[in-house]
Design a protein around this motif. Structure first.
Motif, PDB file in Angstrom:
ATOM      1  N   ALA A  22      -3.241   1.081  -8.011  1.00 14.22           N
ATOM      2  CA  ALA A  22      -3.104   0.215  -6.968  1.00 14.22           C
ATOM      3  C   ALA A  22      -2.444   0.538  -5.798  1.00 14.22           C
ATOM      4  CB  ALA A  22      -2.111  -0.923  -7.629  1.00 14.22           C
ATOM      5  N   SER A  23      -2.710  -0.350  -4.744  1.00 14.50           N
ATOM      6  CA  SER A  23      -2.029   0.042  -3.363  1.00 14.50           C
ATOM      7  C   SER A  23      -0.721  -0.181  -3.359  1.00 14.50           C
ATOM      8  CB  SER A  23      -2.779  -1.020  -2.401  1.00 14.50           C
ATOM      9  OG  SER A  23      -2.198  -1.054  -1.259  1.00 14.50           O
ATOM     10  N   ASN A 101      -6.583  -0.809   1.690  1.00 15.13           N
ATOM     11  CA  ASN A 101      -5.632  -1.978   1.871  1.00 15.13           C
ATOM     12  C   ASN A 101      -5.294  -2.437   3.301  1.00 15.13           C
ATOM     13  OD1 ASN A 101      -3.073  -3.385   2.068  1.00 15.13           O
ATOM     14  ND2 ASN A 101      -3.623  -3.866  -0.122  1.00 15.13           N
ATOM     15  N   GLU A 127      -9.379  -4.006   0.977  1.00 12.29           N
ATOM     16  CA  GLU A 127      -8.573  -4.953   0.276  1.00 12.29           C
ATOM     17  C   GLU A 127      -7.799  -5.592   1.451  1.00 12.29           C
ATOM     18  OE1 GLU A 127      -5.968  -5.038  -3.595  1.00 12.29           O
ATOM     19  OE2 GLU A 127      -5.408  -3.437  -2.297  1.00 12.29           O
ATOM     20  N   ASN A 129      -4.850  -7.739   2.423  1.00  8.33           N
ATOM     21  CA  ASN A 129      -3.280  -7.881   1.889  1.00  8.33           C
ATOM     22  C   ASN A 129      -3.090  -9.137   2.835  1.00  8.33           C
ATOM     23  OD1 ASN A 129      -1.039  -8.106   0.899  1.00  8.33           O
ATOM     24  ND2 ASN A 129      -0.432  -5.985   1.385  1.00  8.33           N
ATOM     25  N   SER A 131      -0.654 -11.226   1.064  1.00  6.21           N
ATOM     26  CA  SER A 131       0.266 -11.476   0.123  1.00  6.21           C
ATOM     27  C   SER A 131       1.388 -10.852  -0.016  1.00  6.21           C
ATOM     28  CB  SER A 131      -0.650 -11.653  -1.332  1.00  6.21           C
ATOM     29  OG  SER A 131      -0.996 -10.376  -1.376  1.00  6.21           O
ATOM     30  N   LYS A 167      -6.511  -9.626  -1.833  1.00  2.00           N
ATOM     31  CA  LYS A 167      -5.124  -9.741  -2.523  1.00  2.00           C
ATOM     32  C   LYS A 167      -4.304 -10.931  -2.513  1.00  2.00           C
ATOM     33  CE  LYS A 167      -2.090  -6.279  -4.291  1.00  2.00           C
ATOM     34  NZ  LYS A 167      -1.813  -4.901  -3.997  1.00  2.00           N
ATOM     35  N   SER A 191      -8.303  -9.503  -5.731  1.00  2.00           N
ATOM     36  CA  SER A 191      -7.297  -8.657  -6.404  1.00  2.00           C
ATOM     37  C   SER A 191      -6.123  -9.631  -6.801  1.00  2.00           C
ATOM     38  CB  SER A 191      -6.720  -7.603  -5.364  1.00  2.00           C
ATOM     39  OG  SER A 191      -7.632  -6.357  -5.379  1.00  2.00           O
ATOM     40  N   ASN A 194      -0.481  -9.978  -6.489  1.00  2.51           N
ATOM     41  CA  ASN A 194       0.492  -9.164  -5.765  1.00  2.51           C
ATOM     42  C   ASN A 194       1.956  -9.570  -6.519  1.00  2.51           C
ATOM     43  OD1 ASN A 194       1.714  -7.594  -3.858  1.00  2.51           O
ATOM     44  ND2 ASN A 194       0.438  -8.177  -2.318  1.00  2.51           N
TER      45      ASN A 194
END
Length: 310
Positions: A22-23, A101, A127, A129, A131, A167, A191, A194
Motif C-alpha cells: 500500500a501507498s 499514488n 491511484e 488520493n 482521501s 482511493k 482503493s 484510506n
C-alpha cells in the motif's frame, strides 16, 4: 492438485497475485528491497506524489495507538519531476506493476501530475488520493463530497489513458455515493479504505501527541470498518476494488476478497513486519491448497453468496 492460480487483473493491470504494497508505508518500494523480494509482489503503490516537492508536516507526526498507528506525515515527497527522473528508472528493472499514488491541493495539481506520468514506461496505473486526512488543503476535502471527488477524477481522466484507481476515505456518511460518483467520472477501480481521522493526547505534556493535532488511523484496529466498506460498495456497485485497512495476515486478506475485493494492499503491517506482503501471498497459496480451490478469483465476493467474480 495443480498449483493454484493467484493471478488477478484489476483496472486492466495484470497482477501475478492479488497482494500489493500500500501507498505510504512502503516508500517507493526500493527501501524494502533489502528485506523482501519485490518481484514476488502483485504490485506496489508508491508513496504519494505531488506537483512540487513537499516537506510534510512538522514532527511529531507518528504515534502508536492500540492495534494501530496515527500518522500525520503530510504527503512528504520529492515532487513529480524528481520521481520521473530519479526514482521511476530505479523501479523499472523489477517485475511488478508500479502504480503511482498522486495527490494535490487543487484539481489542476492532480491533472498536472497525471499528465506528467502519462505514457511513461514503468507506470502501470495511477491511484488518485482524494482521501488523505492529514493535509490542510485538498486531500480529504475532495473525497468527502461526491461532486468534488468526481471533478478531480474527471480532470485526471481527460489527460491520461492510464488505469485510474481512486482511493476513498471512510470519513463520509455514504461511501457508496462517493464510489458511484468517481466510477461515473472515469475511474476504473477503487482503493478502499484510506485512514480514519483520529487523535491522541499526550497526557504528560497535556497536549495533542501529533503536531498536526489530528492524523490518519491505520492498522488492525480499522480492519472491520474497511471490510464493511468494501462489502457495501461491492454489493451496491459490483466494481473492481483493491481492499486495504489493517491487513497483516492471509486470513485478513481473505476477508476483503470474500467481501468483494479483487486485490488487497498491505500497509501498516510493513512497519512492524517488512516481509508481511510475502507472508500474505504464501498464506493465500496455502489456503487455496488446503481448501482445494484452483483459482483465487473463485473467492471474490463469495461471502455475498456468489461463486466468485472472474
Amino acid at each position: 492438485m495443480a498449483k493454484p492460480s493467484l493471478s488477478v487483473e484489476i483496472a486492466g493491470i495484470k497482477m501475478k497475485n492479488p497482494v500489493a504494497a500500500a501507498s505510504g508505508t512502503f516508500g517507493f518500494g526500493l527501501e524494502y528491497a533489502p528485506f523482501v523480494d519485490l518481484n514476488r509482489l502483485g504490485a506496489v503503490f508508491v508513496k504519494g506524489i505531488t506537483r512540487y516537492p513537499q516537506p510534510g508536516n512538522p514532527p511529531p507526526r507518528l504515534v502508536e495507538t492500540p492495534a494501530g498507528v496515527l500518522n500525520a506525515i503530510g504527503l512528504q515527497n520529492p515532487g513529480v519531476e524528481k520521481f520521473v527522473q530519479e526514482i521511476l528508472p530505479a523501479l523499472r528493472p523489477y517485475d511488478l506493476p508500479v502504480i503511482v499514488n498522486i495527490a494535490g491541493t487543487t484539481v489542476d495539481d492532480y491533472a498536472f501530475v497525471a499528465a506528467s506520468l502519462d505514457g511513461l514506461p514503468g507506470v502501470a496505473g495511477l491511484e488518485i488520493n482524494i482521501s488523505c486526512p492529514n493535509v490542510r488543503h485538498g486531500g480529504m476535502a475532495f473525497g468527502v463530497d461526491p461532486a468534488s471527488a468526481a471533478l478531480v477524477v474527471g480532470a485526471v481522466r481527460e489527460v491520461t489513458g492510464l488505469p485510474l484507481i481512486v482511493k476513498l476515505t471512510p470519513n463520509v456518511t455514504d461511501i457508496v455515493a462517493v464510489a458511484g460518483a468517481v466510477m461515473e467520472a472515469g475511474a476504473d477501480a477503487l482503493s478502499m479504505i484510506n485512514t480514519l481521522l483520529g487523535m491522541s493526547i499526550d497526557v504528560r505534556r497535556r497536549r495533542p501527541a501529533l503536531a498536526n493535532i489530528t492524523g490518519g488511523l491505520s492498522g488492525p484496529a480499522i480492519r472491520p470498518v474497511a471490510v464493511r466498506a468494501v462489502w457495501e460498495v461491492y454489493r451496491a456497485l459490483k466494481v473492481p476494488i483493491v481492499g486495504m485497512g489493517g491487513i497483516a495476515t492471509a486470513q485478513d486478506a481473505l476477508e476483503f476478497i470474500m467481501a468483494g475485493a479483487t486485490a488487497v494492499a498491505v500497509g501498516t503491517a510493513n512497519l512492524f513486519n517488512p516481509r508481511a506482503t510475502v507472508e500474505v501471498i504464501e498464506g493465500l497459496e496455502r489456503f487455496l491448497v488446503e481448501e482445494g480451490i484452483g483459482d483465487i478469483r473463485e473467492l471474490i465476493g463469495v461471502a455475498h453468496g456468489e461463486r466468485g467474480a472472474r
